[in-house]
Design a protein around this motif. Structure first.
Motif, mmCIF file in Angstrom:
data_model
loop_
_atom_site.group_PDB
_atom_site.id
_atom_site.type_symbol
_atom_site.label_atom_id
_atom_site.label_comp_id
_atom_site.label_asym_id
_atom_site.label_seq_id
_atom_site.Cartn_x
_atom_site.Cartn_y
_atom_site.Cartn_z
ATOM 1 N N VAL A 179 -3.686 -1.722 -10.452
ATOM 2 C CA VAL A 179 -3.224 -3.049 -10.042
ATOM 3 C C VAL A 179 -4.372 -4.060 -10.118
ATOM 4 O O VAL A 179 -5.502 -3.757 -9.743
ATOM 5 N N THR A 180 -4.060 -5.231 -10.645
ATOM 6 C CA THR A 180 -5.000 -6.356 -10.561
ATOM 7 C C THR A 180 -4.536 -7.293 -9.463
ATOM 8 O O THR A 180 -3.372 -7.700 -9.427
ATOM 9 N N LEU A 181 -5.453 -7.595 -8.550
ATOM 10 C CA LEU A 181 -5.166 -8.509 -7.456
ATOM 11 C C LEU A 181 -5.669 -9.892 -7.855
ATOM 12 O O LEU A 181 -6.864 -10.104 -8.018
ATOM 13 N N GLU A 182 -4.725 -10.805 -8.053
ATOM 14 C CA GLU A 182 -5.093 -12.159 -8.482
ATOM 15 C C GLU A 182 -5.163 -13.089 -7.275
ATOM 16 O O GLU A 182 -4.206 -13.177 -6.510
ATOM 17 N N GLY A 183 -6.270 -13.804 -7.148
ATOM 18 C CA GLY A 183 -6.377 -14.806 -6.088
ATOM 19 C C GLY A 183 -6.024 -16.173 -6.629
ATOM 20 O O GLY A 183 -6.539 -16.582 -7.671
ATOM 21 N N GLU A 236 -11.266 -16.006 -5.445
ATOM 22 C CA GLU A 236 -12.002 -14.743 -5.464
ATOM 23 C C GLU A 236 -12.019 -14.113 -4.065
ATOM 24 O O GLU A 236 -11.773 -12.919 -3.892
ATOM 25 N N ARG A 237 -12.277 -14.945 -3.054
ATOM 26 C CA ARG A 237 -12.323 -14.411 -1.683
ATOM 27 C C ARG A 237 -10.946 -13.907 -1.254
ATOM 28 O O ARG A 237 -10.838 -12.925 -0.523
ATOM 29 N N ARG A 238 -9.896 -14.581 -1.684
ATOM 30 C CA ARG A 238 -8.543 -14.128 -1.323
ATOM 31 C C ARG A 238 -8.244 -12.770 -1.952
ATOM 32 O O ARG A 238 -7.721 -11.867 -1.300
ATOM 33 N N ALA A 239 -8.591 -12.644 -3.229
ATOM 34 C CA ALA A 239 -8.334 -11.364 -3.900
ATOM 35 C C ALA A 239 -9.133 -10.251 -3.243
ATOM 36 O O ALA A 239 -8.628 -9.138 -3.027
ATOM 37 N N VAL A 240 -10.386 -10.554 -2.894
ATOM 38 C CA VAL A 240 -11.241 -9.527 -2.281
ATOM 39 C C VAL A 240 -10.729 -9.162 -0.891
ATOM 40 O O VAL A 240 -10.771 -7.998 -0.484
ATOM 41 N N ALA A 241 -10.196 -10.161 -0.154
ATOM 42 C CA ALA A 241 -9.669 -9.866 1.183
ATOM 43 C C ALA A 241 -8.526 -8.856 1.092
ATOM 44 O O ALA A 241 -8.431 -7.927 1.905
ATOM 45 N N VAL A 242 -7.669 -9.032 0.085
ATOM 46 C CA VAL A 242 -6.551 -8.105 -0.076
ATOM 47 C C VAL A 242 -7.054 -6.731 -0.507
ATOM 48 O O VAL A 242 -6.616 -5.691 -0.011
ATOM 49 N N LYS A 243 -8.016 -6.730 -1.412
ATOM 50 C CA LYS A 243 -8.562 -5.447 -1.861
ATOM 51 C C LYS A 243 -9.191 -4.694 -0.687
ATOM 52 O O LYS A 243 -8.968 -3.484 -0.519
ATOM 53 N N TYR A 281 -8.482 -4.818 2.422
ATOM 54 C CA TYR A 281 -7.465 -4.284 3.322
ATOM 55 C C TYR A 281 -6.748 -3.085 2.683
ATOM 56 O O TYR A 281 -6.493 -2.080 3.341
ATOM 57 N N LEU A 282 -6.475 -3.185 1.393
ATOM 58 C CA LEU A 282 -5.837 -2.056 0.705
ATOM 59 C C LEU A 282 -6.721 -0.821 0.763
ATOM 60 O O LEU A 282 -6.241 0.303 0.988
ATOM 61 N N VAL A 283 -8.013 -1.002 0.578
ATOM 62 C CA VAL A 283 -8.928 0.136 0.622
ATOM 63 C C VAL A 283 -8.952 0.721 2.026
ATOM 64 O O VAL A 283 -8.949 1.944 2.217
ATOM 65 N N ALA A 284 -8.920 -0.169 3.030
ATOM 66 C CA ALA A 284 -8.891 0.317 4.413
ATOM 67 C C ALA A 284 -7.622 1.119 4.679
ATOM 68 O O ALA A 284 -7.605 2.025 5.512
ATOM 69 N N LEU A 285 -6.557 0.792 3.964
ATOM 70 C CA LEU A 285 -5.294 1.519 4.135
ATOM 71 C C LEU A 285 -5.239 2.781 3.285
ATOM 72 O O LEU A 285 -4.207 3.434 3.218
ATOM 73 N N GLY A 286 -6.319 3.079 2.581
ATOM 74 C CA GLY A 286 -6.393 4.350 1.881
ATOM 75 C C GLY A 286 -6.184 4.281 0.383
ATOM 76 O O GLY A 286 -6.102 5.308 -0.285
ATOM 77 N N ILE A 287 -6.077 3.087 -0.179
ATOM 78 C CA ILE A 287 -5.922 2.975 -1.631
ATOM 79 C C ILE A 287 -7.310 3.020 -2.274
ATOM 80 O O ILE A 287 -8.236 2.331 -1.833
ATOM 81 N N SER A 288 -7.452 3.818 -3.312
ATOM 82 C CA SER A 288 -8.752 3.953 -3.956
ATOM 83 C C SER A 288 -9.154 2.642 -4.622
ATOM 84 O O SER A 288 -8.364 2.054 -5.367
ATOM 85 N N PRO A 289 -10.386 2.200 -4.378
ATOM 86 C CA PRO A 289 -10.824 0.953 -5.033
ATOM 87 C C PRO A 289 -10.833 1.078 -6.551
ATOM 88 O O PRO A 289 -10.783 0.068 -7.259
ATOM 89 N N ASP A 290 -10.875 2.307 -7.066
ATOM 90 C CA ASP A 290 -10.870 2.472 -8.521
ATOM 91 C C ASP A 290 -9.558 2.005 -9.153
ATOM 92 O O ASP A 290 -9.485 1.762 -10.350
ATOM 93 N N ALA A 301 0.840 -1.203 0.000
ATOM 94 C CA ALA A 301 0.000 0.000 0.000
ATOM 95 C C ALA A 301 0.872 1.249 0.000
ATOM 96 O O ALA A 301 0.561 2.241 -0.668
ATOM 97 N N GLU A 302 1.990 1.205 0.733
ATOM 98 C CA GLU A 302 2.884 2.362 0.753
ATOM 99 C C GLU A 302 3.438 2.636 -0.641
ATOM 100 O O GLU A 302 3.552 3.780 -1.079
#
Lengths: 188, 453
Positions: A115-119, A135-142, A144-153, A104-105
């Motif tokens: 970025v594409t997050l591949e599960g 799918e659940r693994r990729a979404v879990a990472v997404k 957390y990234l969004v919670a850390l301030g990365i735009s879901p877009d 995220a940093e």
């Protein structure tokens, strides 16, 4: 009536995109992201996860060495480390969260990266169910990234189930590498 | 391909010889002098013994076809295990008949045959052959089945398959599967996906005849194309493709070369399966943020969500009458098999003692069963759940990992993927009791079979 407006908007978007492409230049302090990041909690070094393909310790990342690299080159030896999962699990453990926080940093440093997050899953599950598990693994990472301030877009997710193992072996060392969320930089 | 079925030459009008009746049940044989008896029976308590020699080539350039017809028909008739098929290498001493009148019934009887096939093939014109076949009752010396087929000289196997299905229908009132096909995913082309990550194997959708012959590639997009399933009309294949960079559902109309994209643009979608009447598709989608099951019309209209649970819901299969759906959910902590109405109501779990269960596949009538993949150790085996009794039987036993069962349209066989032969996954078929395992693919790795109607 509509067409000129649309073209105008497209032009604006182009201009924006072009402007964004400029990496932050010289005068900024730009600490290497793997080094102490002031704001984030001191990322517990994520070595357990790093013993994967990129066995080389992350090279000292400088603005130039990353900014100048091509997409192919970036993905071949990516500054974004994969996050690993336990058997049949799609929850990020402490080590996994540390890796994602570190990524995220980097993503904050390069705000134009998409970025594409591949599960991915190991071969011990069934092909059908693993498509959903990945799918659940990729979404879990997404999430957390969004919670850390990365735009879901900037983030896409895709599950490959167990179709694309990173290590074709058949033991725990291969399986643990294959249970992962893999970060692919799709544009910079 | 132009198969002309027809010319029922001498099929009817076979009068039972009075002496034959007492051989069957010991009931006092009613004197029915003009009863039509087409079914050939064996000795009491045993299946009828069939002989299928090479067909007779009436012109020299069809010798290969004559041999193929005999061998394929023998294999097809053997597949359903309704007859005892006398091995073809024991026929060598029996004289070859050039005409139906010359069939050496005494010699066939000595070999123990109750039924013998007599067939001929000849060139009709440059590109056409005429194939004639008769099935004789060796005891009565009567022809009980006779057909003629005219068509392309290159489809000898198809004539044999057609004969087999017709003989099974006439002699056993059984729907044979000799003309059915399998579809599956394969990496046999050894191509790599183009993209930012290297060394990823392309998988494409393939089809094959039920016996493994005639394997052909369906998709050509050099991406991941997986989990193909037949439409009930056996003319379309729905599958999951990553050709756009994410999983979505495509339908290949294989005889027209057309692709349909019913879910176009909405979420990511995978594991499609047709309702038995072909009008609807159930599938898994993340469109609402979590893997859930949806039903849509075949053209993509009228999408309805039928599961609503924060856990994974996936891998659906329809009941034969289309009113229920069996699927996989990890809502209990591990992947298990559940059943619900096609409207999502009346949910119940059917696997209780498995650590991991996936790919339920509902048997066609009259078998009220669901086959599924179950973890049995380091790998998986195929098990079958009986809905009436609630009991489960296992039909593979740890020879490699055995996964992704798919019933044949008559419910008497299953196709599955297994790593039993050297670790690579290949497609196999077996009878519903787990016997008669037959390897279908031998090239590359092959996965997730589906069996056509």
């Amino acid at each position: 009536m509509r067409r000129p407006t649309t073209i105008f908007i497209v032009l604006l978007m182009c201009a924006g995109a072009c402007a964004k492409k400029q990496p932050p230049l010289g005068p900024q302090p730009a600490p290497p992201p793997t080094a102490t990041a002031p704001a984030a909690p001191p990322a517990p070094a994520a070595p357990p996860a790093q013993r994967v393909e990129e066995s080389v310790p992350v090279p000292a990342i400088s603005e130039d060495s990353i900014g100048n690299r091509t997409l192919d080159d970036l993905n071949r030896n990516s500054p974004l480390q994969p996050a690993f999962f336990g058997l049949d699990s799609f929850e990020l453990d402490d080590a996994g969260r540390a890796v994602v926080a570190s990524n995220a940093e980097i993503l904050k440093k390069y705000p134009t990266w998409m970025v594409t997050l591949e599960g991915h899953c190991d071969e011990r599950g069934t092909a059908e169910y693993n498509l959903a598990l990945g799918e659940r693994r990729a979404v879990a990472v997404k999430t957390y990234l969004v919670a850390l301030g990365i735009s879901p877009d900037r983030l896409r997710t895709v599950s490959y189930g167990k179709e694309f193992p990173f290590d074709a072996g058949h033991g725990e060392s291969a399986w643990s590498k294959n249970r992962r969320a893999h970060f692919v930089i799709t544009s910079k | 391909m132009n198969v002309t079925l027809g010319t029922l030459v001498a099929a009817c009008a076979v009068v039972v010889v009075a002496a034959q009746v007492p051989q069957t049940p010991p009931t006092p044989a009613p004197q029915q002098p003009s009863e039509i008896q087409l079914v050939i029976s064996g000795e009491p308590g045993t299946p009828p013994r069939y002989a299928v020699p090479d067909f007779v080539a009436l012109s020299p350039d069809v010798a290969d076809a004559a041999k193929t017809l005999g061998q394929v028909l023998w294999d097809d008739l053997n597949f359903e295990r309704e007859f005892y098929m006398i091995p073809r290498d024991t026929y060598t001493t029996i004289p070859v008949a050039r005409t139906p009148e010359e069939v050496p019934f005494n010699a066939w009887r000595e070999l123990g045959a109750d039924a013998v096939v007599y067939g001929t093939v000849q060139k009709a014109d440059a590109n056409t052959v005429r194939v004639q076949v008769r099935l004789f009752n060796v005891r009565s010396r009567q022809s009980v089945f006779a057909k003629e087929y005219t068509g392309s000289a290159t489809t000898a196997r198809l004539y044999a398959h057609t004969m087999s299905d017709e003989i099974h229908q006439q002699q056993r009132a059984l729907r044979g599967v000799a003309r059915t096909k399998l579809t599956f995913a394969s990496d046999r082309n050894r191509e790599k996906v183009a993209g930012p990550v290297q060394n990823r194997d392309v998988k494409e959708v393939y089809i094959a005849d039920y016996d493994g012959d005639n394997q052909r590639r369906v998709t050509t997009n050099r991406q991941l194309n997986i989990t193909p399933v037949w439409a009930p009309d056996a003319r379309g294949i729905a599958y999951t493709s990553y050709r756009r960079g994410y999983p979505d559902i495509f339908i290949a109309l294989i005889y027209q070369g057309i692709q349909e994209t019913p879910t176009n643009g909405v979420g990511q979608n995978w594991l499609p399966v047709f309702s038995p009447d072909g009008t609807r598709i159930c599938f898994t989608s993340n469109r609402d943020g979590n893997p859930e099951l949806y039903v849509m019309n075949r053209d993509g209209s009228n999408v309805r969500r039928i599961t609503n649970n924060p856990a994974i819901d996936t891998t659906p299969t329809w009941s034969p009458n289309g009113t229920q759906i069996s699927f996989v959910s990890d809502r209990g902590g591990t992947p298990q098999i559940y059943i619900m109405g096609a409207d999502g109501l009346n949910l119940r779990r059917i696997t209780q003692n498995e650590s991991w269960a996936d790919r339920p596949t509902w048997a066609p009538a009259p078998f009220n069963e669901i086959a599924f993949t179950a973890r049995t150790g380091p790998g998986f085996d195929i098990k079958v759940y009986d809905l009436a009794s609630g009991t489960t039987r296992q039909i593979t036993f740890g020879e490699g990992s055995n996964e992704s069962p798919a019933f044949s349209p008559n419910g008497r066989h299953l196709a599955f993927a297994s790593s039993r032969n050297g670790g690579r996954y290949e497609i196999y078929t077996m009878a519903r009791d787990g016997k008669n395992v037959k390897q279908i693919t031998r090239d590359g790795s092959n996965y997730t079979p589906s069996w056509s109607n």
